[in-house]
Design a protein around this motif. Structure first.
Motif, PDB file in Angstrom:
ATOM      1  N   TYR A  71       9.142  29.511 -21.362  1.00 40.25           N
ATOM      2  CA  TYR A  71       8.547  28.175 -21.304  1.00 40.25           C
ATOM      3  C   TYR A  71       9.536  27.180 -21.892  1.00 40.25           C
ATOM      4  CZ  TYR A  71       3.802  30.157 -20.632  1.00 40.25           C
ATOM      5  OH  TYR A  71       2.691  30.806 -20.153  1.00 40.25           O
ATOM      6  N   THR A 106      -1.631  18.116 -23.494  1.00 36.87           N
ATOM      7  CA  THR A 106      -0.532  17.181 -23.269  1.00 36.87           C
ATOM      8  C   THR A 106      -1.071  15.860 -22.731  1.00 36.87           C
ATOM      9  OG1 THR A 106       1.086  18.941 -22.861  1.00 36.87           O
ATOM     10  CG2 THR A 106       1.581  16.765 -21.969  1.00 36.87           C
ATOM     11  N   SER A 153       9.661  23.204 -23.242  1.00 37.24           N
ATOM     12  CA  SER A 153       8.833  22.049 -23.582  1.00 37.24           C
ATOM     13  C   SER A 153       9.649  21.042 -24.371  1.00 37.24           C
ATOM     14  CB  SER A 153       7.615  22.482 -24.400  1.00 37.24           C
ATOM     15  OG  SER A 153       8.017  23.077 -25.628  1.00 37.24           O
ATOM     16  N   THR A 197       4.991  18.081 -24.256  1.00 34.60           N
ATOM     17  CA  THR A 197       4.911  18.296 -22.809  1.00 34.60           C
ATOM     18  C   THR A 197       5.557  19.620 -22.410  1.00 34.60           C
ATOM     19  OG1 THR A 197       4.999  15.914 -22.440  1.00 34.60           O
ATOM     20  CG2 THR A 197       5.488  17.327 -20.554  1.00 34.60           C
ATOM     21  N   LEU A 198       4.842  20.400 -21.613  1.00 27.83           N
ATOM     22  CA  LEU A 198       5.394  21.616 -21.019  1.00 27.83           C
ATOM     23  C   LEU A 198       6.162  21.211 -19.766  1.00 27.83           C
ATOM     24  CD1 LEU A 198       5.588  24.727 -20.925  1.00 27.83           C
ATOM     25  CD2 LEU A 198       3.455  24.718 -19.616  1.00 27.83           C
TER      26      LEU A 198
END
Length: 384
Positions: free
Chosen positions: A99, A81, A101, A88-89
């Motif tokens: 998760y 990233t 993102s 982007t996490l």
């Protein structure tokens, strides 16, 4: 493995409602829609749309945990990233099951009339002889990146390179890579090879971090897991039958691992699963997703996955191999001779993955993974 371009509305009801509390924990309260993103072989992914933007919620499969540590995956995800090579996490649940993102809307890639991944040889012959009006193919001029998917064996790769005048000498597998292959009409020109090369060169410059595994170590790790399941679980005859196939090529696997070890100078960062479903095209650059297998490893691991899974012409393959290995700082000048071994090991690992996933899932899903094994197995060179 995820195709973000193929989405279907997620059915409203209990499953939809079950995701809402999770999204609220992630900071998303005004959810307008949830669409399942197709193409995943292990984890489930959903496109979440809110007034503020679009996101991807990934639900990690329990079985996939045996292939990676989530801490390691997040380390490399965040590193890519920062290098602007990954979305982007934004959030990770405390149990590491979810998760969130950013969602990247992947662009189409331009091809000339028709792309090899969606055209047959007969169609090309018909176009060349004006039997088929090429105008009817204009709708295929722009394709999604996953449409470039094609399974390529080491034998397929070597056959294509031989057609360009690239020689392989005897059992030593010494190869001469012609830097200027004979000019021929490349029937399926597009920018895929250039984009892939740019990504590969960027990835090899990234820091490796504290994680690393060699090809031999990966083979031994998967093999021991397989043997442990064989000894402890009452698995089906179909599963055991496929285990026997892998056991029958252990000498070949050892030879391929030795070929790769012989040309290695130093490990580099490797995503290790750069198949078309794990790549997004945006503003003429590629972004990676799915970092479960990312680590420091053999540089040919990256090249092999791209060659094994993308519908590239022999000229495009030659361009990738030549330019990626030209003055590569982490492999010897003889590394080109080990490219077929790297492709074989990619398919070997795919077979181990299918068996290990089958051993950890319910019977109905297990059959799907065994089917994947059957798809991958013929792509491995049978030398013994």
């Amino acid at each position: 493995m995820l195709d973000v371009n193929a989405a279907k509305p997620y059915s409203a009801g209990e499953s939809f409602n079950a995701l809402l509390p999770i999204l609220k924990r992630a900071g998303l309260e005004q959810v307008l829609s949830i669409c399942e993103l197709s193409g995943g072989l292990s984890n489930n992914n959903y496109k979440i749309t809110t007034p503020a933007g679009s996101y991807v919620l990934r639900v990690n499969a329990d079985a996939a945990d045996s292939f990676c540590t989530r801490q390691q995956e997040r380390f490399y995800w965040q590193q890519l990233t920062q290098a602007k090579l990954a979305p982007t996490l934004l959030w990770v649940s405390e149990d590491e099951r979810y998760y969130l993102s950013d969602f990247i809307e992947s662009d189409l890639i331009a091809s000339d009339l028709i792309e090899s991944a969606v055209a047959s040889g007969a169609e090309w012959a018909a176009i060349e002889h004006n039997v088929i009006d090429s105008e009817r193919f204009q709708r295929k001029r722009f394709i999604h990146w996953p449409a470039l998917e094609r399974q390529t064996s080491a034998a397929d790769f070597m056959l294509g390179q031989s057609s360009l005048g690239i020689l392989h000498h005897g059992d030593s597998q010494q190869a001469y890579l012609n830097p200027e292959p004979p000019i021929e009409q490349d029937k399926h020109p597009n920018s895929a090879a250039h984009l892939l090369l740019e990504l590969l060169l960027q990835l090899r410059e990234l820091p490796t971090g504290s994680y690393a595994i060699s090809v031999t170590e990966q083979w031994q790790e998967y093999h021991q897991q397989m043997l442990a399941y064989q000894a402890s679980l009452a698995l089906t005859h179909d599963w055991s039958e496929r285990v026997a196939k892998l056991l029958g090529i252990q000498i070949d696997i050892k030879h391929w691992c030795n070929d790769l070890a012989a040309c290695l100078i130093k490990p580099q960062f490797c995503h290790r699963d750069l198949n078309p479903h794990n790549l997004l095209l945006k503003n003429n650059r590629l972004y990676c997703i799915d970092f479960e297998y990312a680590t420091a490893s053999h540089p040919l691991c990256e090249l092999a996955v791209v060659l094994a899974t993308h519908a590239l012409t022999p000229i495009q393959q030659n361009e990738l191999v030549t330019q990626y290995l030209s003055q590569h700082p982490y492999v010897t000048a003889h590394a080109v001779a080990a490219v077929p071994a790297a492709i074989d090991m990619y398919w070997v690992f795919a077979c181990y993955w299918a068996l290990l996933m089958a051993a950890q899932t319910e019977a109905s899903r297990s059959a799907d993974y065994l089917a994947w094994f059957d798809c991958f197995w013929p792509l491995i060179t049978q030398e013994s």
